[in-house]
Motif scaffolding. Sequence first.
Motif, short mmCIF file in Angstrom:
data_model
loop_
_atom_site.label_atom_id
_atom_site.label_comp_id
_atom_site.label_asym_id
_atom_site.label_seq_id
_atom_site.Cartn_x
_atom_site.Cartn_y
_atom_site.Cartn_z
N ASP A 8 0.82 -1.22 0.00
CA ASP A 8 0.00 0.00 0.00
C ASP A 8 0.85 1.27 0.00
O ASP A 8 0.36 2.36 0.27
CB ASP A 8 -0.98 0.01 1.17
N GLY A 9 2.14 1.13 -0.29
CA GLY A 9 3.00 2.29 -0.48
C GLY A 9 3.60 2.89 0.76
O GLY A 9 4.23 3.96 0.69
N GLN A 10 3.48 2.24 1.92
CA GLN A 10 4.07 2.76 3.16
C GLN A 10 5.52 2.30 3.28
O GLN A 10 5.89 1.21 2.84
CB GLN A 10 3.27 2.29 4.37
N ARG A 11 6.34 3.14 3.91
CA ARG A 11 7.76 2.84 4.09
C ARG A 11 7.98 2.36 5.52
O ARG A 11 7.65 3.05 6.49
CB ARG A 11 8.61 4.07 3.80
N ILE A 12 8.53 1.15 5.64
CA ILE A 12 8.77 0.53 6.94
C ILE A 12 10.26 0.46 7.20
O ILE A 12 11.01 -0.20 6.44
CB ILE A 12 8.16 -0.89 6.99
N ALA A 13 10.71 1.15 8.24
CA ALA A 13 12.13 1.15 8.59
C ALA A 13 12.52 -0.17 9.24
O ALA A 13 11.75 -0.74 10.01
CB ALA A 13 12.44 2.31 9.53
#
Length: 258
Positions: A8-13
């Motif tokens: 869904d286009g989220q950035r997970i560190a």
Amino acid sequence: MPHATTADGQRIAYQVRGDGPPLVLLAGQSNSHAWWNPVRPDFEASYRTITLDWRGTGHSDKPDEVYSTPGFADDVIAVMDDLGLATAHIYGASMGGRVAQWVAINHPDRVNALVLGCTSPGAAHGYERSRELRRALADPKRTGRVLLDLMYTPDWLAANPGPHPVLGDPNMPSYAKARHLVASNKHDAWDDLPRITAPTLVLHGTDDVFSPAANAPLLADRIPGARAELIPGARHAYFHEFHTTAGPIALEFLAQSD
């Protein structure tokens, strides 16, 4: 700091330390990867440890939208994909244990071995904290102290004044905290737990009332071939205060699946 991008286009560190077979460590509700910092060195000698900041915490994106434990599990898979990991050991504690259940249920081919710490199958079939305890946690004037007492024994707290990294991400937006709470509260993996095929170890402190210790044998009975180990005298943060006991138990179990 590297980031994985979810469907869904989220950035997970995420963070990687150590060498060896991959071990993904999943933190509790409203916590970043810092949850594991005190005990991470216990695993780094044998494993390439991977942590992540849940969406809403740390250096990950913080969308104001519905969160869920199956959705968090998909974020874990996104991190594994970004690292090119076909499989890994998964060790989740508290809400991280709830998420780990869904990783093993929905992505069975990605999990070598599973450790579920101080967690439950969800409120519908698990053992929940008391109503009095929920009221105490809802009081902002008492929450911090109540949480500390739930996590650690009085003697340990007297000798270790902190800071304590398991009390939540201090920079987390209030809306994200609410989203995490709802996600954890709505967790219900009961019907799907028998589908877990990974070798599974359930760890819990005998004196845990935050996520009552009765959940450990409940999960072990529900997951095929699983076994439970109870750490005498430990509260919710058994993996930290009692790491010299809990760490070797987990390491011995994981080594059987390397």
